[in-house]
Design an enzyme around this catalytic site. Structure first.
Site, PDB file in Angstrom:
ATOM      1  NE  ARG A  16      -3.849  -1.758   0.388  1.00 28.20           N
ATOM      2  CZ  ARG A  16      -4.124  -2.828  -0.912  1.00 28.20           C
ATOM      3  NH1 ARG A  16      -3.142  -2.758  -1.230  1.00 28.20           N
ATOM      4  NH2 ARG A  16      -5.647  -3.936  -0.355  1.00 28.20           N
ATOM      5  CD  GLU A  33      -2.847   2.715  -6.061  1.00 26.05           C
ATOM      6  OE1 GLU A  33      -3.969   2.104  -6.156  1.00 26.05           O
ATOM      7  OE2 GLU A  33      -1.651   2.633  -5.186  1.00 26.05           O
ATOM      8  CG  HIS A  87      -2.467  -0.906  -6.767  1.00 26.75           C
ATOM      9  ND1 HIS A  87      -3.497  -0.210  -6.146  1.00 26.75           N
ATOM     10  CD2 HIS A  87      -2.204  -2.948  -6.682  1.00 26.75           C
ATOM     11  CE1 HIS A  87      -3.323  -1.108  -4.890  1.00 26.75           C
ATOM     12  NE2 HIS A  87      -3.098  -2.682  -5.355  1.00 26.75           N
TER      13      HIS A  87
END
Length: 326
Positions: free
Chosen positions: A237, A266, A284
């Site tokens: 994270r 993000e 991600h």
């Protein structure tokens, strides 16, 4: 019929595909947007919430008075307010480890990209250069003989350790709960407290969940403990790392590089390291390999089927209560 509501807007093609994996006794609906009005209208008769990413808290649960089960469509549960879930008498589950292989492979790829100077080499040749001598002089590393420190030894940390072993590094780990000796022996890992691990590792890789204890757990003080020229990898994270501290550590040369699959923000324009070529960022994607994309929905639907059939649920969120199924 048991009503299931997907609480995030997703393409209808995905809703239809997901519906094919659910029991015939289930009717699946999906919100059109993130408004409270749309959710409240659809959730009035809903018994199960399917949660890709929306935060589940007391305010949202109050709009869904019939909900008895919340299933996360993913491996984490940081978007669940556990206290609110318990107060509402709701069961909550997730899919831990479902993408462990994909994340482990991506993690090792990032390590190799950093150690082997892949980005500089590829960009140089693409620009018509042949920077072999320059890169060799600056230094191209090896995983063999390096010391890799794993922060966390859950399903992903263990998958990384298993796959790293063939490269020949020394493997250290730290975790809230130390593994038993047979597991340490099988994985070839040695336990150290965090501070000692940071001071002893050429590469530090993060594999722990985000919570109030781990927020910014890699700050200026922790990075200062790492040897000069070491590398930091994060596929967990973004909030585990203090971005400003990492920028300073890179700009000063204390850290030689970092590779991140996660950021705090993000979104387009959310990369605070765009001006630092030593920091590699991927969007991600570590946990969305083909295998994971199949495994997570399959485990999610299997748990919903257990609920419908009155069977015990699997993979309950730690700290949540377990009231009886219907």
């Amino acid at each position: 019929m048991v009503m299931v509501l997907c609480v995030d807007a997703v393409p209808q093609s995905l809703v239809a595909w997901f519906g094919t994996m659910l029991p015939s006794e289930v009717e699946l609906d999906c919100v059109d947007d993130d408004s409270d009005e749309d959710f409240a209208r659809r959730a009035a008769d809903t018994e199960i919430l399917l949660v890709p990413g929306r935060r589940i808290d007391a305010r949202l649960l109050a709009m869904a008075p019939r909900v008895r089960f919340v299933q996360r469509l993913g491996i984490g549960y940081g978007n669940f307010d556990v206290a609110a879930v318990n107060a509402a008498g709701v069961q909550a589950a997730y899919c831990p480890g479902a993408n462990a292989v994909g994340v482990a492979e991506h993690t090792i790829m990032l390590m190799l990209v950093l150690v082997k100077r892949f980005v500089a080499a590829e960009q140089g040749t693409r620009a018509g250069q042949w920077p072999a001598m320059e890169l060799a002089v600056e230094g191209i590393g090896d995983l063999a003989g390096a010391t890799v420190g794993l922060v966390g030894l859950g399903s992903i940390g263990r998958a990384v350790a298993e796959r790293l072993a063939v490269f020949g590094p020394k493997l250290l780990y730290t975790a809230r709960h130390r593994a038993d000796p047979p597991t340490e022996q099988r994985l070839g890992v040695r336990y150290l407290p965090l501070a000692e691990l940071l001071a002893s590792s050429n590469i530090v890789s993060l594999h722990i969940p985000l919570n109030e204890d781990t927020y910014h757990m890699m700050g200026e003080q922790q990075m200062a403990l790492m040897p000069r020229g070491s590398l930091l990898v994060n596929t967990s994270r973004g909030e585990l790392i203090d971005d400003a501290a990492l920028c300073r550590a890179i700009e000063s040369g204390h850290l030689a590089g970092a590779a991140l699959d996660v950021l705090v923000h993000e979104v387009e324009g959310g990369n605070p390291f765009a001006g630092l070529p030593q920091v590699i960022v991927t969007p991600h994607i570590a946990g969305v390999s083909r295998g994971a994309i199949v495994a997570i929905p399959a485990r999610t639907c299997a748990n919903i089927a257990r609920y419908v059939n009155g069977e015990p649920l699997q993979d309950l969120v730690p700290g949540t209560s377990t009231p009886g199924s219907p």
